[in-house]
Design a protein around this motif. Structure first.
Motif, PDB file in Angstrom:
ATOM      1  N   VAL A 102       1.474   8.505  -7.654  1.00 33.90           N
ATOM      2  CA  VAL A 102       0.091   8.377  -7.172  1.00 33.90           C
ATOM      3  C   VAL A 102      -0.319   6.904  -7.129  1.00 33.90           C
ATOM      4  N   LYS A 103      -0.045   6.185  -8.195  1.00 29.94           N
ATOM      5  CA  LYS A 103      -0.419   4.768  -8.268  1.00 29.94           C
ATOM      6  C   LYS A 103       0.203   3.973  -7.112  1.00 29.94           C
ATOM      7  N   LYS A 104       1.509   4.145  -6.924  1.00 30.48           N
ATOM      8  CA  LYS A 104       2.219   3.398  -5.876  1.00 30.48           C
ATOM      9  C   LYS A 104       1.698   3.779  -4.486  1.00 30.48           C
ATOM     10  N   SER A 105       1.541   5.070  -4.251  1.00 26.23           N
ATOM     11  CA  SER A 105       1.097   5.535  -2.934  1.00 26.23           C
ATOM     12  C   SER A 105      -0.289   5.003  -2.590  1.00 26.23           C
ATOM     13  N   LEU A 106      -1.225   5.090  -3.534  1.00 30.68           N
ATOM     14  CA  LEU A 106      -2.590   4.647  -3.269  1.00 30.68           C
ATOM     15  C   LEU A 106      -2.665   3.130  -3.130  1.00 30.68           C
ATOM     16  N   GLU A 107      -1.870   2.413  -3.928  1.00 25.61           N
ATOM     17  CA  GLU A 107      -1.836   0.947  -3.796  1.00 25.61           C
ATOM     18  C   GLU A 107      -1.335   0.529  -2.426  1.00 25.61           C
ATOM     19  N   GLU A 108      -0.460   1.367  -1.839  1.00 23.31           N
ATOM     20  CA  GLU A 108       0.077   1.065  -0.496  1.00 23.31           C
ATOM     21  C   GLU A 108      -0.803   1.639   0.615  1.00 23.31           C
ATOM     22  N   GLY A 109      -1.924   2.267   0.228  1.00 21.85           N
ATOM     23  CA  GLY A 109      -2.862   2.807   1.210  1.00 21.85           C
ATOM     24  C   GLY A 109      -2.414   4.091   1.873  1.00 21.85           C
ATOM     25  N   LYS A 110      -1.466   4.782   1.260  1.00 20.99           N
ATOM     26  CA  LYS A 110      -0.947   6.022   1.839  1.00 20.99           C
ATOM     27  C   LYS A 110      -1.830   7.214   1.465  1.00 20.99           C
TER      28      LYS A 110
END
Length: 314
Positions: free
Chosen positions: A192-200
Motif C-alpha cells: 500500500v505504501k509503495k503503490s500510493l507513493e507512486e500515485g497508483k
C-alpha cells in the motif's frame, strides 16, 4: 520438560525455517537471552543479519529429509523445536499439491519421530486457514473445516501431532506481516505504501476479515510457550479484527498518503486458484491469560515497520 527454571538454566531451542520471516524474528529475540542456546536451521546458508557472535549456531537441515533431521537432532538434542518451515503460499499449494503435502505433512511426521526419540517439545505453527471462515473470529475449541488444500495439509499435521504421544503445542496464527533480512516477499503495509507513493490506484477487498499478526509478536508468543512449557493449542495473533481495506486505510493514514487512490472492492473481483475463508481471525483470551501474551495494535505494527524501513535505508 522444555521449561526454563533455576535447575535447567540453559534451554536448547531448535528453529526450523530460520531464514523465513518468523524464523528470523525468533532468532533475533532468542539470541538476546543468555539462558537460551539457539540452533537455527534451514535448507541453505543463514540469511540472518545483526546477530553477530551471539549464542546461536546454524545447521543446514531440510525438514523433508528424515535422515538429515535425525542426524541434526542426535547432535543437538534440543529441549524444544519451533517448527516454522512450511509451504505457505496458498495458491502454490493448490497448484502443486504433492509438494505442499511433502512440506506440510511429511515434514511434520519426520519431526514427530525425532522429537519422540530425543524427548523434545514440538511447537508447531498452524493457521486460521484450517477454518472455513463462516464464523470467525475463532477460539481454540472451534471446529476446523478447511476450504483449500493448504488448510487441509495444516489440519492433517495438527491431527498427527495431537495423536503423536509427544509433548506438543500448536500455535495458530493469522496473516503474519513484517520485514526480514534478504527476503523478497512484501506485505500489505509495504504494498500500500509503495503503490500510493507512486500515485497508483489500488483495489483492496472489504469482505475478508482477519486479525493481522506482527511477526515480532508471533515470535514473542512462541517463546512464551517454550519458556513456560505450555502444552495444547494457543491462538497467537493480532488483536484488531480488520479487512484488508481497513488495513490499507490505516496504512495510508499513518504515512499521510492519498486515501482516495484506494478503491474498496469485494473478493469476487479476483480469480485465485485457492478459495479464501471470508471471516477468520482469532480470539486470543487464552494466550493473554495463560502466557501473558500482549500483541501490538495494527497501527503500532505499522509504526514498527516504519522504523525498520528507516533503519534499512540509513
Amino acid at each position: 520438560m522444555a521449561i526454563l527454571t533455576e535447575k535447567n538454566s540453559t534451554l536448547k531451542v531448535l528453529i526450523t525455517g530460520a531464514n523465513g520471516l518468523l524464523g528470523q524474528k525468533l532468532m533475533e529475540q532468542l539470541t538476546s537471552d543468555s539462558k537460551v542456546e539457539v540452533i537455527g536451521t534451514g535448507k541453505g546458508k543463514a540469511r540472518l543479519s545483526g546477530l553477530g557472535k551471539k549464542n546461536f549456531q546454524w545447521k543446514e537441515m531440510d525438514v523433508t529429509d528424515r535422515t538429515q533431521i535425525l542426524e541434526v537432532f542426535a547432535e543437538i538434542k534440543p529441549d524444544a523445536v519451533i517448527h516454522t518451515a512450511a509451504m505457505t503460499q496458498v495458491d502454490d499449494c493448490e497448484k502443486d499439491q504433492d509438494q505442499c503435502r511433502k512440506a506440510n505433512v511429511d515434514a511434520v511426521l519426520n519431526l514427530i519421530e525425532a522429537c519422540r526419540i530425543f524427548d523434545s517439545h514440538l511447537v508447531h505453527l498452524s493457521t486460521d486457514f484450517i477454518f472455513d471462515g463462516e464464523a470467525g473470529p475463532y477460539s481454540e475449541e472451534a471446529q476446523p473445516n478447511p476450504i483449500n488444500y493448504y488448510g487441509w495439509t495444516k489440519l492433517e499435521a495438527e491431527n498427527l501431532i495431537k495423536e503423536s504421544g509427544i509433548r506438543w503445542t500448536i500455535v495458530r496464527t493469522v496473516l503474519v506481516y513484517g520485514i526480514a533480512n534478504d527476503m523478497s516477499r512484501s506485505n500489505i503495509i509495504l504494498w500500500v505504501k509503495k503503490s500510493l507513493e507512486e500515485g497508483k490506484t489500488i483495489k483492496v477487498v472489504n469482505d475478508q476479515w482477519r486479525t493481522p499478526t506482527l511477526a515480532e509478536d508471533l515470535a514473542a508468543g512462541c517463546i512464551l510457550v517454550v519458556k513456560k512449557g505450555e502444552l495444547g493449542i494457543f491462538n497467537i495473533s493480532g488483536k484488531d479484527f480488520l479487512t484488508p481495506f481497513d488495513m490499507a486505510i490505516q496504512t495510508a493514514d499513518y504515512f499521510g498518503l492519498d486515501k482516495s487512490l484506494i478503491t474498496e472492492v469485494d473478493s469476487t473481483l479476483f480469480t485465485q486458484p485457492a478459495k479464501r475463508p471470508p471471516k477468520t481471525g482469532f480470539v486470543i483470551d487464552k494466550a493473554e491469560k495463560v502466557l501473558g501474551y500482549n500483541p501490538k495494535s495494527f497501527t503500532e505494527g505499522i509504526a514498527i515497520l516504519s522504523k525498520q524501513l528507516k533503519l534499512a535505508d540509513s
